[in-house]
Design an enzyme around this catalytic site. Structure first.
Site, mmCIF file in Angstrom:
data_model
loop_
_atom_site.group_PDB
_atom_site.id
_atom_site.type_symbol
_atom_site.label_atom_id
_atom_site.label_comp_id
_atom_site.label_asym_id
_atom_site.label_seq_id
_atom_site.Cartn_x
_atom_site.Cartn_y
_atom_site.Cartn_z
ATOM 1 C CB ILE A 61 -0.964 0.035 1.206
ATOM 2 C CG1 ILE A 61 -0.208 -0.015 2.542
ATOM 3 C CG2 ILE A 61 -1.991 -1.077 1.115
ATOM 4 C CD1 ILE A 61 -1.077 0.215 3.760
ATOM 5 C CG PHE A 82 -9.647 -4.891 6.239
ATOM 6 C CD1 PHE A 82 -10.358 -5.035 7.423
ATOM 7 C CD2 PHE A 82 -10.345 -4.934 5.042
ATOM 8 C CE1 PHE A 82 -11.725 -5.209 7.417
ATOM 9 C CE2 PHE A 82 -11.715 -5.118 5.016
ATOM 10 C CZ PHE A 82 -12.409 -5.253 6.211
ATOM 11 C CB SER A 86 -2.335 -5.944 13.492
ATOM 12 O OG SER A 86 -2.230 -7.315 13.164
ATOM 13 C CB THR A 132 -7.078 -1.323 16.994
ATOM 14 O OG1 THR A 132 -7.006 -1.997 18.244
ATOM 15 C CG2 THR A 132 -5.992 -0.255 16.985
ATOM 16 C CG ASP A 133 -9.983 -2.319 21.450
ATOM 17 O OD1 ASP A 133 -8.873 -2.628 20.977
ATOM 18 O OD2 ASP A 133 -10.675 -3.122 22.115
ATOM 19 C CD GLU A 134 -4.056 -3.359 20.911
ATOM 20 O OE1 GLU A 134 -2.910 -3.011 21.261
ATOM 21 O OE2 GLU A 134 -4.296 -4.440 20.363
ATOM 22 C CE1 TYR A 158 -1.988 -2.356 15.195
ATOM 23 C CE2 TYR A 158 -2.651 -2.858 17.447
ATOM 24 C CZ TYR A 158 -2.962 -2.737 16.103
ATOM 25 O OH TYR A 158 -4.248 -2.972 15.668
ATOM 26 C CB SER A 161 1.722 2.967 13.953
ATOM 27 O OG SER A 161 1.171 1.683 14.167
ATOM 28 C CE LYS A 162 -4.997 0.477 12.639
ATOM 29 N NZ LYS A 162 -5.313 0.269 11.185
ATOM 30 C CG LEU A 198 -5.397 -15.602 23.685
ATOM 31 C CD1 LEU A 198 -4.256 -16.271 24.427
ATOM 32 C CD2 LEU A 198 -6.188 -14.691 24.604
ATOM 33 N NE ARG A 303 1.798 -7.010 24.987
ATOM 34 C CZ ARG A 303 0.853 -7.548 24.235
ATOM 35 N NH1 ARG A 303 1.090 -8.655 23.565
ATOM 36 N NH2 ARG A 303 -0.336 -7.001 24.147
#
Length: 355
Positions: A61, A82, A86, A132-134, A158, A161-162, A198, A303
């Site tokens: 992209i 998308f 991630s 994302t919710d993050e 991550y 950046s989102k 997970l 982590r």
């Protein structure tokens, strides 16, 4: 008729969306752009490639020339974005790729959209950005769930950046008038997910008789969303959502990591007990040797910067779109386990620590 550019369409959520959309809207043309990195698998969309209305392009992209050529050649009028790096662990150890793909790659798409839509006077267009919710950070156990007005507070390369890509999409709407929507979703699960996440990791490792590594005390909480419910939400946003708006898409389904692992252990053992053929297929699974999957659970060092809890308040989706998840976690996890039991030997093997 829509000519839809789907970035990351060979990845987990993207491939599920391709199957969903091709089945529901066969008249639309789907152009998938995917670099096929570790999380993108062309076999995820292989069954769609015989259709004349489906085109796969392997590429980045961030390749501006390629992206613009696709806009021009296929008269793209809709983008569903998308494509993203991630995995949080990967972002901790190698953040450069996340900056390049999630920020610069998103900007490449936005520049092409502006050039071929706004600068060319094309009013019928839509750019949907999947996030994302993050980006909202971490919640305490008793904190209210994230809403669309929750301030951004990303805690990993991550999520940072989102968050940056979310801001770019918003800016192109408010500055240039690009017709955009954004969705921030909770943790997805379901078919085609890479084994580093997970739920597929736990299922894969049980079947291979490998340890189930759980970070810290295992009490980190996530809101889980079955991937097809996520696809349904994006469909509703594209058809009923308000341009310029952000929609939080959640599963209304908070679980502690350790509780999910215990549930999966029980369900996999049960599946093997009910189908003797599976024991022959997976002889290394604890149940095949007279044991229990829970014996594989291993707690490992947490982590860095591990967010304690995510939770989505989806009331805006309820009120404006009429969206509610169809799958409960109980039904969704059974579907996911069943899919992996019958597709495990075709999946790329991976055994990273669970998210």
């Amino acid at each position: 008729m829509k000519n839809i550019l789907i970035t990351g369409g060979a990845g987990f959520i993207g491939s599920n969306f391709c199957h969903y959309w091709a089945h529901k809207y066969p008249q639309d043309k789907l152009i998938v752009l995917d670099l096929l990195t570790y999380a993108g698998h062309r076999e995820n969309i292989q069954s769609l490639e015989n259709a004349q209305s489906f085109i796969f392009v392997q590429g980045d992209i961030g390749d501006q020339v390629l992206v613009e050529s696709l806009f021009e050649l296929h008269q793209i009028n809709t983008v569903i974005h998308f494509a993203a790096e991630s995995h949080v662990d990967r972002s901790i150890h190698g953040p450069d790729a996340f900056i390049q793909t999630n920020i610069m790659g998103t900007h490449s798409l936005l520049k092409a959209a502006k050039k071929f839509w706004l600068d060319a006077g094309v009013s019928d267009h839509h750019f949907h950005h999947v996030s994302t919710d993050e980006v909202y950070g971490s919640l305490e156990a008793d904190s209210p769930a994230f809403t669309e007005s929750t301030p951004f507070s990303p805690n990993s390369p991550y999520s940072a950046s989102k968050a940056a890509s979310d801001h770019l999409v918003r800016a192109y709407h408010h500055t240039y008038g690009l017709k955009v929507t954004t969705s921030n979703c909770s943790n997805n699960y379901g078919p085609y997910q890479d084994n580093e996440k997970l739920i597929p990791l736990v299922i894969h490792n049980i079947l291979q008789g490998k340890a189930l590594p759980i970070y810290g005390d295992g009490k980190n909480i996530r809101d889980w969303l079955y991937v097809e419910d996520h696809c349904r939400a994006i469909d509703l946003i594209l058809h009923k959502g308000k341009i310029g708006e952000v929609y939080n898409v959640g599963g209304e389904n908070e679980w502690r990591n350790i509780d999910i692992v215990n549930l999966i252990c029980e369900k996999v053992d049960k599946a093997l007990s009910e189908t003797p053929q599976l024991i022959a297929m997976f002889p290394d699974a604890p149940y095949a040797k007279g044991g229990q999957a829970k014996s594989l659970i291993t707690f490992v060092k947490d982590r860095p910067g591990h967010d304690r809890r995510y939770a989505i308040d989806p009331s805006k989706c309820h009120a404006q779109l009429g969206y509610h998840p169809v799958e409960s976690f109980e039904t969704g996890i059974i579907k996911t386990i069943d899919w992996m039991l019958h597709n495990q030997n075709n999946r790329r093997q991976n055994s990273n620590t669970a998210k």
